[in-house]
Design a protein around this motif. Structure first.
Motif, PDB file in Angstrom:
ATOM      1  N   THR A  59      69.325  21.936  26.776  1.00 37.33           N
ATOM      2  CA  THR A  59      68.221  21.618  26.348  1.00 37.33           C
ATOM      3  C   THR A  59      67.458  21.104  27.317  1.00 37.33           C
ATOM      4  N   VAL A  60      66.132  22.078  27.702  1.00 36.29           N
ATOM      5  CA  VAL A  60      65.893  21.087  29.188  1.00 36.29           C
ATOM      6  C   VAL A  60      64.317  21.368  28.835  1.00 36.29           C
ATOM      7  N   ILE A  61      63.441  20.504  28.468  1.00 37.26           N
ATOM      8  CA  ILE A  61      61.867  20.683  27.577  1.00 37.26           C
ATOM      9  C   ILE A  61      60.812  20.137  28.533  1.00 37.26           C
ATOM     10  N   SER A 176      67.063  18.828  34.227  1.00 37.26           N
ATOM     11  CA  SER A 176      66.191  17.493  34.347  1.00 37.26           C
ATOM     12  C   SER A 176      65.825  18.055  35.860  1.00 37.26           C
ATOM     13  N   ALA A 177      66.309  18.002  36.943  1.00 28.66           N
ATOM     14  CA  ALA A 177      65.340  18.110  38.430  1.00 28.66           C
ATOM     15  C   ALA A 177      65.379  19.376  38.340  1.00 28.66           C
ATOM     16  N   GLY A 199      69.812   8.378  23.251  1.00 26.21           N
ATOM     17  CA  GLY A 199      70.379   9.803  23.167  1.00 26.21           C
ATOM     18  C   GLY A 199      69.541  10.660  24.593  1.00 26.21           C
ATOM     19  N   TRP A 200      68.404  10.353  24.216  1.00 28.49           N
ATOM     20  CA  TRP A 200      67.821  11.138  24.808  1.00 28.49           C
ATOM     21  C   TRP A 200      67.385  10.271  26.803  1.00 28.49           C
ATOM     22  N   ILE A 201      66.606  11.410  27.659  1.00 31.89           N
ATOM     23  CA  ILE A 201      66.447  10.571  29.438  1.00 31.89           C
ATOM     24  C   ILE A 201      65.627  11.487  29.288  1.00 31.89           C
ATOM     25  N   ARG A 202      64.239  10.964  30.097  1.00 30.63           N
ATOM     26  CA  ARG A 202      63.087  11.298  30.290  1.00 30.63           C
ATOM     27  C   ARG A 202      62.848  10.998  31.650  1.00 30.63           C
ATOM     28  N   LEU A 203      62.454  11.909  32.384  1.00 32.18           N
ATOM     29  CA  LEU A 203      62.026  11.546  34.087  1.00 32.18           C
ATOM     30  C   LEU A 203      60.311  11.744  33.962  1.00 32.18           C
ATOM     31  N   GLY A 208      53.753  15.477  35.138  1.00 30.36           N
ATOM     32  CA  GLY A 208      54.609  15.714  33.827  1.00 30.36           C
ATOM     33  C   GLY A 208      55.411  15.153  33.805  1.00 30.36           C
ATOM     34  N   HIS A 209      56.315  15.535  32.536  1.00 28.79           N
ATOM     35  CA  HIS A 209      57.583  15.110  31.744  1.00 28.79           C
ATOM     36  C   HIS A 209      58.755  15.651  31.503  1.00 28.79           C
ATOM     37  N   VAL A 210      60.038  15.937  32.041  1.00 28.74           N
ATOM     38  CA  VAL A 210      61.022  16.537  31.950  1.00 28.74           C
ATOM     39  C   VAL A 210      61.776  16.145  31.042  1.00 28.74           C
TER      40      VAL A 210
END
Length: 219
Positions: A59-61, A176-177, A199-203, A208-210
């Motif tokens: 799931t990519v948000i 995510s990319a 366990g989550w990663i954020r760009l 904005g953010h992914v």
């Protein structure tokens, strides 16, 4: 409390419309979640979603924040198409108030809640690398999916490709990319910041953010 949303600047609505248009191009039947925390509006979309109610698939948000003129409490889900129409109506009428659609949407990813706190800076990635990974993933999807393939198989193939880890030092999924590029969250030559939490990663960038679960599936 009033569920209508009042914005400070007409450019905020134009910005929101642009964001929704990009999200709609990534998922023509997608949904958008609006959450108001006081005077801050969080706008969530999910261009890649595995469909698992347990949140155990990819799931990519995508997330953008906008400022409101007054405090509000809202947590609602709409189709991107319906919300975009409401935003464009406000822009057309030169209004700073957004009246959300009357019809709500339902989608499983809205029940998946990434952490709001506890994020720790883990480094940064060059914008050019993220753009290259997004293009490579798009090419891989196109190559792997002949026109005759069934929709269920196609969805599974896409998730396999977008779930593979890129940026080995950070372990974020290729999806995510794809989302950073497709949602317009990057500026040429400006590195993207990387954060981790539980366990989550954020760009993250100024646009904005992914957010996604860390991926350890390598190609």
């Amino acid at each position: 409390m009033d569920k209508n949303l009042s914005f400070q600047d007409p450019n905020d609505l134009v910005d929101l419309a642009g964001y929704l248009k990009r999200a709609l191009r990534l998922d023509s039947t997608g949904a958008v979640r609006l959450r108001a925390f006081g005077s801050v509006l969080a706008v969530y979309v999910s261009p890649i979603y595995a469909g698992s109610l347990l949140g155990d698939g990819l799931t990519v948000i995508g997330l953008r924040h906008l400022n409101l003129t007054s405090e509000n409490e809202l947590d609602s889900l709409f189709t991107i198409e319906d919300l975009l129409a409401a935003v464009e109506k406000s822009i057309e009428n030169d209004e700073l108030v957004l009246v959300p659609p009357r019809t709500a949407a339902r989608v499983g990813w809205a029940g998946i809640s990434p952490p709001r706190q506890g994020w720790v800076r883990a480094g940064e990635v060059e914008q050019e690398k993220i753009s290259a990974w997004a293009k490579e993933g798009i090419a891989a999807v196109a190559e792997a999916l002949p026109e005759s393939i069934g929709s269920a198989i196609a969805a599974r193939v896409r998730l396999q490709i977008w779930g593979k880890a890129v940026g080995i030092e950070h372990n974020f999924p290729a999806g995510s990319a794809f989302a950073m590029a497709g949602l317009g969250f990057m500026q040429k030559g400006i590195p993207v910041k990387v954060y981790r939490a539980h366990g989550w990663i954020r760009l993250s960038s100024d646009f904005g953010h992914v957010i996604a679960k860390e991926s350890f599936r390598f190609s």
